[in-house]
Write an enzyme that holds these catalytic residues in place. Structure first.
Site, PDB file in Angstrom:
ATOM      1  N   LEU A 110       0.829  -1.234  -0.104  1.00 48.18           N
ATOM      2  CA  LEU A 110       0.116   0.001   0.097  1.00 48.18           C
ATOM      3  C   LEU A 110       0.894   1.232  -0.052  1.00 48.18           C
ATOM      4  O   LEU A 110       1.924   1.140   0.848  1.00 48.18           O
ATOM      5  CB  LEU A 110      -0.803   0.041   1.281  1.00 48.18           C
TER       6      LEU A 110
ATOM      7  N   HIS B  56      -4.163  -2.715 -13.000  1.00 49.80           N
ATOM      8  CA  HIS B  56      -4.866  -3.704 -12.384  1.00 49.80           C
ATOM      9  C   HIS B  56      -5.277  -4.918 -13.485  1.00 49.80           C
ATOM     10  O   HIS B  56      -5.992  -4.410 -14.372  1.00 49.80           O
ATOM     11  CB  HIS B  56      -5.969  -3.365 -11.483  1.00 49.80           C
TER      12      HIS B  56
END
Ligand code: GAR
Length: 237
Positions: free
Chosen positions: A97, A114
């Protein structure tokens, strides 16, 4: 002879954790010093990432994210970005993250790819073959690749571009992953080019705005300019 852009190439820092094939697609696309962008550094979340070898081969400086507190991590990343004078950040298979300070400092200048059509099949823990397993288990007929601006959560920020990839009846996670990856290698450099040439940006309301026709590559001409997204997703927690 083609004329170069009037401004210096945008300085791009890539973050990667894996083999780095998306990183490679950026190195290949932006190898021309007169191009719109230049890859000036790699942040890897582990030393053994294949992306680190690629960086070495291409003479791109690399640094490995330290294991420590979130604060130390943010300081390390911001220092590296300053040292390399990074202007844009591209997450290309980076599994950590991004610390809030880095997101804030680079808001509208940090993007992620993604391997599915977000907002489905994304979020914490959704990476690599897990994404494709979930897609196949759900029985959806389309998957694809998504590039989005990064906010404080995994795979959530405003969507910049998507391209569909059909799911085949005999697909297993590996075959679907390979087909999606091929699309990623075309989509990601195209979006970086658009960002580096100011054809796409994040506006104050958190919407994604395209200034002209989308992409130069035929297959990505989904053709509309203007702003997309009505809700500022940064407000959602
Ligand atoms: C890519 O498929 C990328 O979309 C994915 O990791 C892979 C990295 O491959 N990212 C995510 O799943 C993020 N949630 P690569 O190292 O060969 O570029």
């Amino acid at each position: 002879m083609s004329e170069g852009p009037s401004t210096d190439p945008r300085r791009v820092v890539v973050f990667a954790s894996g083999g780095g094939s998306n990183f490679q697609s950026l190195l290949d696309r932006f190898s021309d010093p007169a191009g719109s962008a230049r890859i000036v550094g790699l942040i890897a979340s582990r030393e053994t990432a294949g992306a680190v070898d690629r960086a070495q081969r291409f003479g791109v400086p690399a640094a490995v994210t330290p294991v420590g507190s979130a604060e130390e991590e943010a300081t390390f990343l911001l220092d590296a970005l300053e040292r390399w004078r990074g202007e844009l950040i591209v997450l290309a298979g980076y599994l950590r993250l991004i610390p809030e300070e880095v997101v804030k400092a680079f808001l509208g200048r940090i993007i992620n790819i993604h391997p599915a059509l977000l907002p489905s099949f994304g979020g914490k823990g959704m990476y690599g073959s897990r994404v494709h397993e979930a897609v196949l288990s759900a029985g959806v007929r389309l998957s694809g690749a998504t590039v989005h601006f990064v906010d404080e959560a995994y795979d959530r920020g405003p969507i910049i571009a998507q391209w569909p990839v059909p799911v085949r009846s005999d697909d297993v996670p590996q075959t679907l992953a390979a087909r999606v990856l091929e699309t990623e290698h075309a989509l990601l450099p195209t979006v970086v080019e658009a960002l580096a040439t100011d054809r796409v940006s994040l506006d104050a309301d958190g919407r994604v705005c395209w200034t002209e026709e989308w992409f130069e590559a035929d297959r990505f001409q989904v053709g509309d300019s203007g702003c997309f997204g009505l809700v500022d997703k940064r407000e959602q927690k």
